[in-house]
Scaffold this active site. Structure first.
Site, mmCIF file in Angstrom:
data_model
loop_
_atom_site.group_PDB
_atom_site.id
_atom_site.type_symbol
_atom_site.label_atom_id
_atom_site.label_comp_id
_atom_site.label_asym_id
_atom_site.label_seq_id
_atom_site.Cartn_x
_atom_site.Cartn_y
_atom_site.Cartn_z
ATOM 1 N N HIS A 50 1.083 -1.141 -0.033
ATOM 2 C CA HIS A 50 -0.111 -0.021 0.001
ATOM 3 C C HIS A 50 0.724 1.325 0.035
ATOM 4 O O HIS A 50 2.039 1.372 0.369
ATOM 5 C CB HIS A 50 -1.002 -0.160 1.063
ATOM 6 C CG HIS A 50 -1.782 -1.200 1.283
ATOM 7 N ND1 HIS A 50 -2.867 -1.312 0.839
ATOM 8 C CD2 HIS A 50 -1.451 -2.576 2.158
ATOM 9 C CE1 HIS A 50 -3.387 -2.438 1.050
ATOM 10 N NE2 HIS A 50 -2.666 -3.157 1.781
ATOM 11 N N THR A 79 12.900 -8.571 3.754
ATOM 12 C CA THR A 79 12.520 -7.255 2.984
ATOM 13 C C THR A 79 13.328 -7.144 1.977
ATOM 14 O O THR A 79 13.108 -6.241 1.242
ATOM 15 C CB THR A 79 12.690 -6.238 4.186
ATOM 16 O OG1 THR A 79 14.115 -6.162 4.450
ATOM 17 C CG2 THR A 79 11.693 -6.519 5.450
ATOM 18 N N LYS A 80 14.323 -7.941 1.493
ATOM 19 C CA LYS A 80 15.297 -7.703 0.432
ATOM 20 C C LYS A 80 15.711 -8.879 -0.099
ATOM 21 O O LYS A 80 15.381 -9.885 0.512
ATOM 22 C CB LYS A 80 16.657 -6.789 0.883
ATOM 23 C CG LYS A 80 17.480 -7.446 1.822
ATOM 24 C CD LYS A 80 18.614 -6.668 2.009
ATOM 25 C CE LYS A 80 19.571 -7.384 3.052
ATOM 26 N NZ LYS A 80 20.811 -6.613 3.374
ATOM 27 N N ARG A 100 18.643 -10.937 7.601
ATOM 28 C CA ARG A 100 20.236 -10.862 7.374
ATOM 29 C C ARG A 100 20.715 -12.156 7.112
ATOM 30 O O ARG A 100 20.129 -13.187 7.485
ATOM 31 C CB ARG A 100 21.067 -9.948 8.149
ATOM 32 C CG ARG A 100 21.166 -10.705 9.630
ATOM 33 C CD ARG A 100 21.887 -9.650 10.605
ATOM 34 N NE ARG A 100 21.528 -10.361 11.977
ATOM 35 C CZ ARG A 100 21.812 -11.528 12.439
ATOM 36 N NH1 ARG A 100 22.114 -12.323 11.690
ATOM 37 N NH2 ARG A 100 21.697 -12.006 13.760
ATOM 38 N N SER A 118 12.927 -19.207 11.209
ATOM 39 C CA SER A 118 11.457 -19.143 11.745
ATOM 40 C C SER A 118 11.497 -17.665 12.420
ATOM 41 O O SER A 118 12.515 -17.227 12.929
ATOM 42 C CB SER A 118 11.284 -20.196 12.918
ATOM 43 O OG SER A 118 11.197 -21.382 12.547
ATOM 44 N N GLY A 145 8.805 -21.406 10.164
ATOM 45 C CA GLY A 145 7.629 -21.252 10.676
ATOM 46 C C GLY A 145 7.441 -19.581 11.154
ATOM 47 O O GLY A 145 8.420 -18.955 11.512
#
Length: 185
Positions: free
Chosen positions: A113, A163-164, A178, A158, A140
């Protein structure tokens, strides 16, 4: 362009478009049918998932309950497995290589969004594709965010929030995810 074409091309689109709403409701009806089939009826469940998804390998197994937005934007390779409670928001393409496994409660989200509250409150969305290579294992409660590509042989710990994008042969984890180590270490 239609809102569907905008959505699939990564542009801003109006999520409440009649065609998109109908497609999501149709997918939810099919998911209700799939999730109602006994887990022991492996062939029937696989057949229904093959009809829902855009493309599959010969072998796949998905535990109930499974949820997605459209289904037709999901491609899974051979030997795909998703454990309980998997959610894939497939407003953009989601592609899995061969031999991928998803642990319980994994979330894979192509939809996003706008940060601007005015645009967001008007129902504007956008989506970015997600790709997982061969032999990926997602732990998980991990979350894969829009636009991420993971290489081959990647293990996502888990609870990770990815995000990258990351390359091959890695263990990744944390928030944001990371590199923890190489598979070959």
């Amino acid at each position: 362009m239609t809102e569907l074409e905008k959505m699939l091309s990564g542009q801003d689109y109006f999520a409440s478009d009649k065609q998109l709403v109908k497609m999501r409701f149709d997918a939810r009806d099919r998911l209700d049918e799939i999730n109602a089939v006994k887990q022991s009826d492996v062939k029937k469940r696989a057949q229904l998932f093959k009809q829902l998804f855009g493309q599959t390998g010969k072998r796949l197994y998905i535990e109930s309950t499974f949820k997605c937005d459209y289904g037709c934007n999901i491609t899974v390779g051979e030997n795909f497995y998703a454990n309980f409670g998997c959610v894939i928001l497939d407003a953009a393409k989601v592609t899995f290589g061969d031999d991928c496994m998803l642990a319980p409660q994994v979330g894979i989200y192509t939809a996003a969004h706008p940060l601007d509250p005015v645009a967001r409150n008007k129902g504007i969305e956008f989506a970015k594709p997600i790709t997982l290579g061969h032999n990926c294992w997602v732990g998980g409660n991990a979350v894969i965010n829009p636009g991420v590509t993971l290489g081959n042989n990647v293990v996502v710990a888990s609870g990770a929030v990815v995000t990258k994008s990351f390359g091959d042969d890695l263990v990744i984890g944390g928030n944001p995810a990371r590199v923890i180590k190489s598979i070959h270490d």
